[in-house]
Design an enzyme around this catalytic site. Structure first.
Site, short mmCIF file in Angstrom:
data_model
loop_
_atom_site.label_atom_id
_atom_site.label_comp_id
_atom_site.label_asym_id
_atom_site.label_seq_id
_atom_site.Cartn_x
_atom_site.Cartn_y
_atom_site.Cartn_z
N HIS A 238 55.83 4.47 80.32
CA HIS A 238 55.54 4.22 78.90
C HIS A 238 56.50 4.97 77.96
O HIS A 238 57.07 4.40 77.05
CB HIS A 238 54.13 4.74 78.56
CG HIS A 238 53.01 4.02 79.22
ND1 HIS A 238 52.43 2.90 78.68
CD2 HIS A 238 52.35 4.27 80.37
CE1 HIS A 238 51.44 2.49 79.47
NE2 HIS A 238 51.38 3.30 80.50
O1 RIB Z 1 48.82 6.11 77.63
C1 RIB Z 1 50.06 6.58 78.12
C2 RIB Z 1 50.44 7.87 77.45
O2 RIB Z 1 49.49 8.90 77.75
C3 RIB Z 1 51.79 8.41 77.96
O3 RIB Z 1 52.44 9.14 76.96
C4 RIB Z 1 51.37 9.32 79.08
O4 RIB Z 1 52.34 10.35 79.35
C5 RIB Z 1 50.13 9.95 78.49
O5 RIB Z 1 50.55 11.01 77.62
#
Ligand code: RIB
Ligand code: CA
Length: 308
Positions: A238
């Protein structure tokens, strides 16, 4: 002409944060002036230590500051189920070489952010927004020094087993998100739907492992990494989407949106989420609605290949 983004990365490493920091360091047009850490995926001690470790693995000396150890008003609920107990999946380490920049007495959470901000700074927010909310509360004038906040968080659609979907970074500290949205700082939202296409499957993970020592480390991290929605399909990176947006905005499709932090009750708990509307008036953000995943992966492979 190479653009140069004077950048602060606020993060909670975390496997995908680690890969995002790698991409930022590898990008010629991103100048990372500070890595500010926040509790989120894990405790602040763990996210801080992991941030120092990824700097060591990348061979870079970027100031790392200690940020908020808990949400503004809620109890911390970490994401060890997804990230592993130490936050780097199957990659374990004992020692870490670097040290956090520390200032006795001063509440460094916003001090280092405030002190590092220069005109037109881009803040890339890869975790809960607690630090940013604290910064803007203590130094509201800093709003004018922030060119934009590119944040990984929220959902552009209602999705998942509970609608609206509880994306982790927002759900961990929704009050912080509400304050940041209310500040009026220009926002670019990288919703969790991008992460559902930005994942490396098993074959791609093996390709990464064969690239170099750092690739082997990321491969180890990817084992035991279980992003809720992508699950066994692969490793959802992500946070790298937020970093690549700076250097390669052309591989993303964006739309103006109206973001509002809203709440809904499930059982005895009130959960916060970002209501993201592409049709409401008074747009206050850009939201990334799609991305060229092939170009994304090619860029990430190219960045990783720059390391030994
Ligand atoms: O939902 C994904 C996010 O939450 C990403 O930034 C992961 O590292 C967690 O922080
Ligand atoms: Ca993160």
């Amino acid at each position: 002409m190479t653009r140069h983004y004077y950048t602060i990365i606020d993060c909670d490493p975390g496997i995908d944060d680690a890969m995002a920091i790698m991409n930022a360091v590898a990008s010629d047009d991103i100048c990372v002036k500070l890595l500010s850490t926040v509790s989120g995926n894990l405790s602040i001690d763990n996210t801080l230590k992991n941030t120092l470790k990824i700097c060591e693995l990348l061979g870079v000396d970027i100031p790392v500051s200690r940020g908020a150890s808990s949400p503004l008003k809620r109890q911390a609920v970490y994401a060890t189920m997804a990230q592993g107990t130490a936050g780097f999946g199957g990659y374990q380490y004992d020692e870490v070489a670097g040290r956090e920049i520390s200032l006795q007495g001063e509440d460094a959470i916003h001090y280092y952010l405030h002190d590092t901000l220069s005109k037109n700074t881009t803040i890339v927010c890869l975790g809960p927004m607690t630090n940013i909310a604290k910064l803007l509360k203590k130094y509201p004038e800093d709003k004018d020094r922030i060119a934009r906040i590119v944040f990984m968080g929220g959902s552009k659609d209602e999705e998942g087993d509970v609608a609206p979907y509880r994306e982790f970074n927002i759900a961990y500290d929704p009050e912080a998100t509400r304050q940041v949205i209310a500040s009026g700082v220009p926002l670019v939202m990288i919703p969790m739907e991008l992460g559902h296409i930005a994942y490396f499957d098993k074959a791609e993970q093996k390709l990464i492992r064969r690239m170099n020592a750092l690739g082997k480390t990321f491969y180890k991290m990817f084992q035991n990494y279980n992003d809720y929605h992508v699950g066994r399909l692969g490793a959802a990176v992500h946070d790298s989407c937020a970093v690549l947006y700076l250097s390669f905005p052309e591989i993303f499709k964006t739309a103006p949106a109206r973001l509002e932090l809203k709440y809904y009750k499930a059982g005895d708990t009130e959960y916060g989420y970002v209501d993201c509307s592409l049709t409401k008036e008074n747009k206050n953000a850009l939201v990334c609605v799609d991305m060229d995943i092939d170009k994304f992966k090619t860029i990430v492979y190219g960045n990783l290949a720059k390391f030994c």
